[in-house]
Design a protein around this motif. Structure first.
Motif, PDB file in Angstrom:
ATOM      1  N   GLY A 157     -42.209  12.837   7.913  1.00 55.28           N
ATOM      2  CA  GLY A 157     -40.969  12.413   8.542  1.00 55.28           C
ATOM      3  C   GLY A 157     -39.822  13.349   8.258  1.00 55.28           C
ATOM      4  O   GLY A 157     -39.889  14.221   7.379  1.00 55.28           O
ATOM      5  N   VAL A 158     -38.768  13.153   9.044  1.00 57.02           N
ATOM      6  CA  VAL A 158     -37.498  13.856   8.815  1.00 57.02           C
ATOM      7  C   VAL A 158     -36.386  12.828   8.946  1.00 57.02           C
ATOM      8  O   VAL A 158     -36.493  11.867   9.717  1.00 57.02           O
ATOM      9  CB  VAL A 158     -37.255  14.998   9.841  1.00 57.02           C
ATOM     10  CG1 VAL A 158     -38.218  16.153   9.634  1.00 57.02           C
ATOM     11  CG2 VAL A 158     -37.331  14.496  11.275  1.00 57.02           C
ATOM     12  N   ALA A 159     -35.317  13.023   8.180  1.00 57.76           N
ATOM     13  CA  ALA A 159     -34.172  12.126   8.280  1.00 57.76           C
ATOM     14  C   ALA A 159     -32.914  12.900   7.940  1.00 57.76           C
ATOM     15  O   ALA A 159     -32.944  13.823   7.114  1.00 57.76           O
ATOM     16  CB  ALA A 159     -34.335  10.942   7.329  1.00 57.76           C
ATOM     17  N   GLY A 160     -31.830  12.530   8.589  1.00 54.71           N
ATOM     18  CA  GLY A 160     -30.566  13.209   8.308  1.00 54.71           C
ATOM     19  C   GLY A 160     -29.403  12.360   8.759  1.00 54.71           C
ATOM     20  O   GLY A 160     -29.575  11.409   9.534  1.00 54.71           O
ATOM     21  N   GLU A 161     -28.216  12.719   8.274  1.00 56.08           N
ATOM     22  CA  GLU A 161     -27.017  11.963   8.655  1.00 56.08           C
ATOM     23  C   GLU A 161     -26.689  12.239  10.110  1.00 56.08           C
ATOM     24  O   GLU A 161     -26.564  13.410  10.518  1.00 56.08           O
ATOM     25  CB  GLU A 161     -25.833  12.363   7.779  1.00 56.08           C
ATOM     26  CG  GLU A 161     -25.820  11.640   6.454  1.00 56.08           C
ATOM     27  CD  GLU A 161     -24.443  11.688   5.803  1.00 56.08           C
ATOM     28  OE1 GLU A 161     -23.452  11.299   6.450  1.00 56.08           O
ATOM     29  OE2 GLU A 161     -24.383  12.116   4.661  1.00 56.08           O
ATOM     30  N   ALA A 162     -26.538  11.168  10.877  1.00 57.17           N
ATOM     31  CA  ALA A 162     -26.327  11.296  12.323  1.00 57.17           C
ATOM     32  C   ALA A 162     -25.122  12.178  12.632  1.00 57.17           C
ATOM     33  O   ALA A 162     -25.181  13.035  13.518  1.00 57.17           O
ATOM     34  CB  ALA A 162     -26.140   9.910  12.921  1.00 57.17           C
ATOM     35  N   ARG A 163     -24.028  12.047  11.874  1.00 56.88           N
ATOM     36  CA  ARG A 163     -22.799  12.787  12.203  1.00 56.88           C
ATOM     37  C   ARG A 163     -22.960  14.302  12.025  1.00 56.88           C
ATOM     38  O   ARG A 163     -22.298  15.081  12.662  1.00 56.88           O
ATOM     39  CB  ARG A 163     -21.638  12.286  11.363  1.00 56.88           C
ATOM     40  CG  ARG A 163     -21.764  12.654   9.897  1.00 56.88           C
ATOM     41  CD  ARG A 163     -20.498  12.372   9.148  1.00 56.88           C
ATOM     42  NE  ARG A 163     -20.363  10.946   8.893  1.00 56.88           N
ATOM     43  CZ  ARG A 163     -19.222  10.378   8.555  1.00 56.88           C
ATOM     44  NH1 ARG A 163     -18.135  11.072   8.466  1.00 56.88           N
ATOM     45  NH2 ARG A 163     -19.187   9.086   8.295  1.00 56.88           N
ATOM     46  N   TYR A 164     -23.845  14.744  11.129  1.00 60.80           N
ATOM     47  CA  TYR A 164     -24.002  16.178  10.880  1.00 60.80           C
ATOM     48  C   TYR A 164     -25.038  16.828  11.786  1.00 60.80           C
ATOM     49  O   TYR A 164     -25.126  18.048  11.845  1.00 60.80           O
ATOM     50  CB  TYR A 164     -24.374  16.436   9.413  1.00 60.80           C
ATOM     51  CG  TYR A 164     -23.269  16.048   8.465  1.00 60.80           C
ATOM     52  CD1 TYR A 164     -22.064  16.747   8.472  1.00 60.80           C
ATOM     53  CD2 TYR A 164     -23.431  14.993   7.585  1.00 60.80           C
ATOM     54  CE1 TYR A 164     -21.041  16.384   7.611  1.00 60.80           C
ATOM     55  CE2 TYR A 164     -22.415  14.622   6.722  1.00 60.80           C
ATOM     56  CZ  TYR A 164     -21.213  15.329   6.739  1.00 60.80           C
ATOM     57  OH  TYR A 164     -20.214  14.971   5.899  1.00 60.80           O
ATOM     58  N   LEU A 165     -25.831  16.017  12.447  1.00 63.27           N
ATOM     59  CA  LEU A 165     -26.836  16.607  13.329  1.00 63.27           C
ATOM     60  C   LEU A 165     -26.178  17.169  14.585  1.00 63.27           C
ATOM     61  O   LEU A 165     -26.713  18.024  15.255  1.00 63.27           O
ATOM     62  CB  LEU A 165     -27.912  15.587  13.687  1.00 63.27           C
ATOM     63  CG  LEU A 165     -28.936  15.396  12.567  1.00 63.27           C
ATOM     64  CD1 LEU A 165     -29.769  14.161  12.790  1.00 63.27           C
ATOM     65  CD2 LEU A 165     -29.838  16.611  12.441  1.00 63.27           C
ATOM     66  N   LYS A 166     -24.968  16.694  14.888  1.00 62.30           N
ATOM     67  CA  LYS A 166     -24.185  17.150  16.047  1.00 62.30           C
ATOM     68  C   LYS A 166     -25.082  17.291  17.285  1.00 62.30           C
ATOM     69  O   LYS A 166     -25.830  16.394  17.598  1.00 62.30           O
ATOM     70  CB  LYS A 166     -23.452  18.441  15.702  1.00 62.30           C
ATOM     71  CG  LYS A 166     -22.438  18.204  14.589  1.00 62.30           C
ATOM     72  CD  LYS A 166     -21.444  19.317  14.457  1.00 62.30           C
ATOM     73  CE  LYS A 166     -20.390  18.894  13.456  1.00 62.30           C
ATOM     74  NZ  LYS A 166     -20.240  19.742  12.331  1.00 62.30           N
ATOM     75  N   GLY A 167     -25.015  18.442  17.937  1.00 62.02           N
ATOM     76  CA  GLY A 167     -25.804  18.595  19.165  1.00 62.02           C
ATOM     77  C   GLY A 167     -27.293  18.760  18.912  1.00 62.02           C
ATOM     78  O   GLY A 167     -28.123  18.552  19.772  1.00 62.02           O
ATOM     79  N   ARG A 168     -27.603  19.146  17.704  1.00 66.52           N
ATOM     80  CA  ARG A 168     -29.023  19.410  17.426  1.00 66.52           C
ATOM     81  C   ARG A 168     -29.791  18.117  17.405  1.00 66.52           C
ATOM     82  O   ARG A 168     -29.416  17.168  16.739  1.00 66.52           O
ATOM     83  CB  ARG A 168     -29.153  20.075  16.054  1.00 66.52           C
ATOM     84  CG  ARG A 168     -28.972  21.554  16.094  1.00 66.52           C
ATOM     85  CD  ARG A 168     -29.341  22.156  14.771  1.00 66.52           C
ATOM     86  NE  ARG A 168     -30.780  22.247  14.611  1.00 66.52           N
ATOM     87  CZ  ARG A 168     -31.352  22.679  13.491  1.00 66.52           C
ATOM     88  NH1 ARG A 168     -30.631  22.999  12.459  1.00 66.52           N
ATOM     89  NH2 ARG A 168     -32.663  22.756  13.424  1.00 66.52           N
ATOM     90  N   LYS A 169     -30.849  18.107  18.122  1.00 70.02           N
ATOM     91  CA  LYS A 169     -31.630  16.881  18.132  1.00 70.02           C
ATOM     92  C   LYS A 169     -32.528  16.861  16.909  1.00 70.02           C
ATOM     93  O   LYS A 169     -33.061  17.889  16.497  1.00 70.02           O
ATOM     94  CB  LYS A 169     -32.480  16.820  19.395  1.00 70.02           C
ATOM     95  CG  LYS A 169     -31.693  16.578  20.634  1.00 70.02           C
ATOM     96  CD  LYS A 169     -32.667  16.288  21.768  1.00 70.02           C
ATOM     97  CE  LYS A 169     -31.944  16.370  23.096  1.00 70.02           C
ATOM     98  NZ  LYS A 169     -32.580  17.233  24.044  1.00 70.02           N
TER      99      LYS A 169
END
Ligand SMILES: Cc1cc2nc3c(=O)[nH]c(=O)nc-3n(C[C@H](O)[C@H](O)[C@H](O)COP(=O)(O)OP(=O)(O)OC[C@H]3O[C@@H](n4cnc5c(N)ncnc54)[C@H](O)[C@@H]3O)c2cc1C
Length: 258
Positions: free
Chosen positions: A209-221
């Protein structure tokens, strides 16, 4: 009239139902799903569980974890190996189903395929209403509907910027590779901005899996991060990856900051 109504039969709800029913309380516990059900999760349970569970679940443990391998962009690893067990790798569909059975055996009434739509609180009782049109009354309500459950979000609020997003999958791989990875969890930084990727080996699969903070993913999916990780990782690059499951994880800590 029930003593307690439990909404959600993940580990929190089923454990609460098990404990209360074991103590003789009249418990009714509902879940929107039918068990066993898939739960997006790495499935590594801390050994702290040993102090909580008063029954044996060792037959469900796929591997006992005593090491974590940290890497950056799938190379330069830092291996931290402990002489004590740190966690147990389990499959959440099997583990959660087992916990539901324990609650049922303890005397809790289990109702599956009932999504709780609303609840009405009075000074002496609470009534939950399900999507099947049923209503259940109890003295207490335990909302254990998890991070994506509507009841928790109704209470704590939900802000998509104050959340993490994740993508998970189960990957079949070479058995000799699996055997080599057993007993460790693999955590990688660098592919996901303000997040991480993981591989938790099970007997037949790798939970990835991968996980990250939604606000920092910006345009990158997140999907691109997932692809970069799986293509860039020595073990995963030749594996066939079929189904992926997305999940949002709200940060409820705003309440705690006050
Ligand atoms: C991608 C990902 C990876 C993770 N990896 C790990 C890990 O490796 N180790 C770890 O310790 N934790 C991990 N976690 C966290 C872990 O999954 C949660 O902490 C845990 O599942 C919480 O348990 P719970 O019982 O509170 O809720 P859940 O397990 O989410 O269960 C909630 C239940 O409520 C039901 N429900 C929801 N809404 C309703 C409704 N309206 N009516 C009726 N039923 C409803 C759902 O069907 C579900 O069965 C991970 C989480 C994610 C998202």
């Amino acid at each position: 009239m029930n003593d307690v109504i439990v909404v959600g039969l993940g580990p929190a709800g089923s454990t609460a139902a098990y404990r209360l029913a074991s103590m003789g309380y009249k418990v009714i516990a509902l879940d929107k799903e039918s068990f066993p059900r898939y739960k997006p999760c790495g499935g590594c349970v801390s050994t702290k569980i040993d102090a909580i569970k008063d029954f044996d679940f060792s037959h469900l443990v796929e591997s006992t974890i005593s090491g974590a391998i940290f890497s950056f962009k799938a190379y330069k690893s830092l291996d931290i190996i402990s002489d004590k067990p740190l966690g147990y790798n389990i499959m959440r569909d099997v583990f959660d189903n087992f916990l539901v059975e324990k609650a049922q055996q303890a005397g809790a009434k289990i109702l599956e395929e009932r999504r709780v739509k609303d609840f009405i609180v009075t000074p002496s009782s609470v009534t939950v209403i399900t999507d099947t049109g049923e209503a259940f009354k109890g003295k207490f309500l335990i909302c254990a509907d998890g991070s994506v459950g509507g009841v928790a979000r109704q209470y704590f609020g939900f802000d998509s910027k104050e959340s993490a997003i994740s993508l998970t999958t189960e990957v079949s791989c070479d058995t000799s590779e699996l055997a080599e990875m057993m007993g460790k969890i693999f955590i990688d930084f660098g592919f996901v901005p303000h997040g991480y990727a993981w591989i938790f080996p099970k007997k037949k699969f790798l939970s990835v899996g991968v996980a990250g903070e939604a606000r920092y993913l910006k345009g990158r999916k997140l999907q691109d991060c997932f692809e970069a990780f799986t293509r860039g990782h020595r073990v995963l690059k030749d594996c066939v990856i079929e189904k992926r499951t997305g999940c949002t994880i709200p940060f409820f800590y705003r309440e705690c900051r006050r």
